[in-house]
Scaffold this motif. Structure first.
Motif, PDB file in Angstrom:
ATOM      1  N   PRO A   1       0.826  -1.216   0.000  1.00  0.00           N
ATOM      2  CA  PRO A   1       0.000   0.000   0.000  1.00  0.00           C
ATOM      3  C   PRO A   1       0.862   1.269   0.000  1.00  0.00           C
ATOM      4  O   PRO A   1       1.975   1.272   0.530  1.00  0.00           O
ATOM      5  CB  PRO A   1      -0.786  -0.116   1.318  1.00  0.00           C
TER       6      PRO A   1
ATOM      7  N   SER B   1     -13.509   5.805  -0.865  1.00  0.00           N
ATOM      8  CA  SER B   1     -13.484   4.342  -0.690  1.00  0.00           C
ATOM      9  C   SER B   1     -14.897   3.773  -0.610  1.00  0.00           C
ATOM     10  O   SER B   1     -15.210   2.763  -1.241  1.00  0.00           O
ATOM     11  CB  SER B   1     -12.729   3.960   0.585  1.00  0.00           C
TER      12      SER B   1
ATOM     13  N   LYS C   1     -15.775  -0.040  -1.260  1.00  0.00           N
ATOM     14  CA  LYS C   1     -14.690  -0.626  -0.479  1.00  0.00           C
ATOM     15  C   LYS C   1     -14.928  -0.379   1.025  1.00  0.00           C
ATOM     16  O   LYS C   1     -15.795   0.392   1.403  1.00  0.00           O
ATOM     17  CB  LYS C   1     -13.343  -0.004  -0.884  1.00  0.00           C
TER      18      LYS C   1
ATOM     19  N   ASN D   1      -9.505  -1.061   1.303  1.00  0.00           N
ATOM     20  CA  ASN D   1      -8.476  -0.383   0.504  1.00  0.00           C
ATOM     21  C   ASN D   1      -7.944   0.882   1.166  1.00  0.00           C
ATOM     22  O   ASN D   1      -7.067   1.542   0.639  1.00  0.00           O
ATOM     23  CB  ASN D   1      -8.990  -0.072  -0.912  1.00  0.00           C
TER      24      ASN D   1
ATOM     25  N   ALA E   1      -4.486  -3.112   4.225  1.00  0.00           N
ATOM     26  CA  ALA E   1      -5.069  -2.424   3.051  1.00  0.00           C
ATOM     27  C   ALA E   1      -4.590  -3.039   1.745  1.00  0.00           C
ATOM     28  O   ALA E   1      -3.424  -3.414   1.619  1.00  0.00           O
ATOM     29  CB  ALA E   1      -4.681  -0.942   3.086  1.00  0.00           C
ATOM     30  N   GLY E   2      -5.513  -3.124   0.787  1.00  0.00           N
ATOM     31  CA  GLY E   2      -5.177  -3.549  -0.581  1.00  0.00           C
ATOM     32  C   GLY E   2      -4.591  -4.936  -0.675  1.00  0.00           C
ATOM     33  O   GLY E   2      -3.708  -5.202  -1.473  1.00  0.00           O
ATOM     34  N   ARG E   3      -5.106  -5.868   0.150  1.00  0.00           N
ATOM     35  CA  ARG E   3      -4.511  -7.215   0.204  1.00  0.00           C
ATOM     36  C   ARG E   3      -4.823  -8.029  -1.048  1.00  0.00           C
ATOM     37  O   ARG E   3      -4.107  -8.957  -1.382  1.00  0.00           O
ATOM     38  CB  ARG E   3      -4.994  -7.958   1.458  1.00  0.00           C
TER      39      ARG E   3
ATOM     40  N   GLY F   1      -4.106  -0.464  -2.145  1.00  0.00           N
ATOM     41  CA  GLY F   1      -4.225  -0.042  -0.757  1.00  0.00           C
ATOM     42  C   GLY F   1      -3.631   1.334  -0.532  1.00  0.00           C
ATOM     43  O   GLY F   1      -2.617   1.702  -1.128  1.00  0.00           O
TER      44      GLY F   1
END
Length: 816
Positions: free
Chosen positions: A469, A500, A505, A638, A671-673, A678
């Motif tokens: 991220p 988001s 998200k 995210n 985040a953003g996995r 992310g």
């Protein structure tokens, strides 16, 4: 024959009892025995060793009874208890008290027995004594709770004491086994109706049954449940059919159904099956092979895998290997919050091979897991730190996930052990392997890997090649403040949250303070409400509308008037998770917000329910303390907001930079996995702090190099070993005096390694004043052992002085 027995008391050394002839065949190490210490206090102790050396200084008493046929712990567990007691400067009795489920530590139950020789003339007794004596005359013996009922009071001991002195009764102590297996009544069809024709005749031809409409409905419900579930319990049948006990009894009397009581497990186990339905990515495969190679050379390996690199998949493959070799596995996690997500994954792959062990289980459930581990029935145990005490028989692998986490260190009460370090010792007793996993390893573990004491494997890319991220620092000094209050959401963060949510998200907001407002301050004179018993300000909790002390747990009513100047205007300074939750709901109406902290997740399933709701996207914004940081895996997040990074960077502790880096890097890793989009926003005033620079770059090695130099310069771990002595007493003068006296005793030999005595930051908790004395010792095991022994000897000398007898002195080795 003599037995050295561990009893659950803080005795400096284990006491010895003699073994009567009649018990010689039954006694062996690890078996519980009933013993008396003092006049008549009974304990269930565990035999540590058997020998034939008569104690020189005293006449040993006889063991009263042997309580187990089989040992409840094995030699490896007794060795672990001994090592923990030696290393962490406590007694084996304290380790035993922490290690065993409560039901194994039989409690002594007091029974009052009537003295027949006293007769029936109670004229000399007062009112309360008379009532108890009358009850004893009728029942002959009473337990303490029954005496409390007779007198309708909980303060019965003075009355009992007077009755004993007047020889109306005597006291008898008995050990009481508190564990009871769970029993369930099962319903079965008479075997005469196993044949389909016989069953059809019963249903179609039996006139008595057809007249009893409710019984017929009950029988049909039973047949349906039997077909869909196999075995049918009485409680389930009555619930599903809506029938009564009488109707079921009617079918039993007609010999159509039978009832059978059976012992059952309190915990449901899935069928045993290994189903690995994923393949490792090339990077994971390489890491997995390197771990296996490393295990051939070294017993401990550190796996440094960035957040979302898929370390869990590597663990799963290693666990599969161990199970296929018939070995047991211990999977240690720092928080119960993590177990719920990982248990679902592991059960999917290993079914009934898996068991869970942590403090949210009741004592009966703990005993059942304990026994299943002891018999080898459970192959994998997933648990928090206390699970290292389980009686494994054939341990092959210990996985310690998030190995850097301070929750692995027990704080109160003794033994103040570190589960990670104790697990490494425990594994050595079985020649088992240990895998330490973390995205932000502890400085000590990373240093050990660099020094090649541990093996080292890196997993440097996120699963599926997903990007790390991006991290943005938001300078809160530039944001105008209203009423001198701290900014909760900066305009930039608020806009990012909105973006988001618009994109469908989810968002995590992290603040390492629970409650609504950490303190209230009088607008006129600056007075702050403090706890009566601790030297700390009170936290306002809007949920309870009370002021809470986070140290002793005391709750106070809201203060409306300043006790210093009498004014009524208070400012609420700073903010906790409660206030953030409320603020987000105000700023973003209609958004589903939830909070995850100690106050909001109570009970066995509360963590799991909240995590599942977030996974199912029924919650859009999750606000939380460090519970949300650790190892949780949410695909749809995210954006992560760290709302007050300054609070993480300003503790008075040599580990402050390490902890701040770990918390920020770990929370950013949520985040953003999945898609690599992310974004992390850190609100901070100290923009130039070097830790932030390393977090922005996700650069652990660079952070480590800076930190290790500072540690070397100031002689902190891993270059030294720390022992912290805390002195506690209600009198400030006594605490100061005891601390200075002990420092004087130890100064000639250890003066160069001593810091203090000094007051800690919070110098009074629960009405007890505190002083601290710290030792920073070189890594010389002989010197460290000698120092520990000297400290314990000098504590004994200090306590010999009547003035200081009441001062409690707590040693904490490798303090966190």
């Amino acid at each position: 024959m003599f037995a050295e027995v561990i009893i659950p008391l803080a005795l400096p050394r284990n006491y010895t009892w003699s073994v009567p002839e009649r018990f010689r065949e039954q006694v062996r190490p690890g078996v519980r025995v009933e013993v008396v210490l003092g006049k008549n206090k009974k304990y269930a102790g565990v035999i540590r060793t058997l020998h034939d050396e008569m104690p020189q200084a005293f006449e040993p008493k006889e063991i009263l009874n042997v309580l187990d046929v089989e040992p409840i712990v094995y030699p490896q567990q007794l060795q672990l208890w001994h090592w923990i007691a030696q290393y962490y400067m406590c007694s084996e009795g304290e380790v035993m008290a922490a290690a065993l489920p409560s039901h194994f530590k039989l409690s002594s139950e007091t029974t009052i027995v009537f003295n027949e020789e006293y007769g029936e003339d109670f004229m000399q007794l007062d009112h309360d004594e008379f009532l108890v004596a009358e009850a004893l005359l009728i029942k002959k013996e009473l337990k303490v709770p029954e005496v409390q009922q007779v007198l309708d009071s909980s303060h019965v001991y003075p009355v009992i004491k007077r009755l004993i002195e007047k020889k109306v009764c005597s006291v008898w102590e008995a050990l009481k086994e508190t564990y009871a297996p769970k029993k369930e009544t099962f319903v079965m069809l008479n075997t005469a109706y196993d044949n389909e024709d016989a069953l059809a005749d019963l249903l179609n031809e039996d006139k008595k049954l057809q007249r009893a409409e409710k019984q017929m409905e009950l029988l049909l419900s039973y047949l349906h449940l039997q077909k869909t579930q196999g075995e049918v319990t009485k409680s389930e049948l009555l619930k599903k059919s809506g029938a009564s006990d009488a109707q079921l009894k009617g079918l039993v009397d007609k010999n159509i159904l039978w009832l059978e009581k059976r012992q059952i497990d309190r915990l449901l186990y899935l069928p045993r099956d290994i189903k690995i339905d994923f393949s490792l990515t090339p990077a994971q495969e390489e890491a997995y092979e390197k771990v296996k190679q490393s295990f051939e050379q070294k017993p401990v390996t550190l796996l440094h895998g960035v957040t979302a690199s898929g370390k869990t998949q590597v663990y799963i493959r290693l666990i599969e290997n161990a199970i296929r070799q018939g070995k047991q596995v211990l999977y240690l996690l720092p928080e119960i919050a993590l177990t719920s997500q990982i248990i679902r994954r592991l059960q999917k792959h290993f079914g009934g091979y898996i068991g869970i062990y942590h403090s949210k289980f009741n004592q009966n459930e703990r005993i059942e897991i304990w026994n299943k581990v002891k018999t080898g029935e459970l192959k994998v145990v997933l648990g928090a730190r206390s699970s290292i005490f389980l009686p494994f028989t054939d341990l092959g692998l210990i996985v310690i996930d998030e190995e850097h986490d301070p929750s692995f260190k027990q704080q109160e009460p003794a033994p103040r052990y570190n589960a990670r370090d104790a697990a490494i010792y425990y594994a050595s007793l079985f020649k088992a392997k240990v895998l330490l996993g973390s995205a932000t390893p502890s400085v000590e573990s990373y240093y050990n890997a660099q020094q090649q004491k541990y093996g080292f494997v890196e997993l440097a890319e996120r699963f599926g090649g997903v990007k790390m991220p991006t991290i943005e620092l938001v300078d809160i000094k530039k944001i105008p403040k209203l009423n001198k209050e701290k900014v909760i959401l900066t305009p930039d963060l608020k806009a990012a949250i909105q973006r988001s949510l618009d994109a469908g998200k989810q968002v995590i907001l992290f603040q390492n303070r629970r409650g609504y407002s950490p303190y209230q301050v009088c607008q006129t004179c600056g007075w702050i409400p403090h706890c009566k018993f601790c030297d700390v300000s009170l936290n306002f909790h809007k949920n309870t509308n009370k002021l809470h002390c986070h140290y002793c747990g005391t709750v106070y009513p809201i203060v409306y008037t300043c006790q210093a100047c009498g004014n009524h205007h208070f400012l609420q300074q700073n903010f906790g998770t409660e206030k953030i939750e409320e603020h987000v709901e105000e700023q973003l109406p209609g958004v589903k917000v939830a909070r995850m902290d100690v106050d909001s997740v109570r009970g066995k399933t509360a963590h799991d329910n909240l995590i599942q709701q977030f996974e199912q996207q029924r919650i859009q914004v999750l606000v939380g303390t460090q519970m949300v940081v650790k190892g949780l895996d949410f695909e749809n997040v995210n954006l992560v907001g760290v709302l007050d990074a300054d609070s993480l960077l300003s503790f008075a502790d040599f580990r402050v930079n390490e902890r701040a880096f770990q918390l920020m890097e770990q929370v950013s890793g949520r985040a953003g996995r999945k898609d690599g989009e992310g974004h992390v926003m850190i609100q901070v005033a100290q923009m130039a702090h070097p830790v932030l620079h390393y977090v922005q770059q996700h650069n652990y090695p660079a952070f480590f190099n800076t930190e290790i130099e500072a540690r070397r310069q100031f002689f902190y771990p891993p270059f030294s070993r720390i022992i912290l002595l805390t002195f506690r007493n209600k009198s400030k003068e006594l605490v100061d005096g005891a601390a200075r006296q002990l420092a004087e005793y130890l100064k000639p030999q250890y003066g160069q390694y001593m810091i203090g005595p000094a007051e800690p930051v919070v110098n009074r908790i629960r009405n007890q004043y505190l002083m601290e004395l710290m030792f920073k010792l070189p890594k010389d095991s002989a010197l460290i052992q000698q120092c520990k022994q000297q400290i314990q000897d000098q504590i004994a000398v200090l306590h010999y002085d009547k003035r200081f007898r009441s001062v409690v002195i707590i040693p904490d080795v490798d303090t966190q």
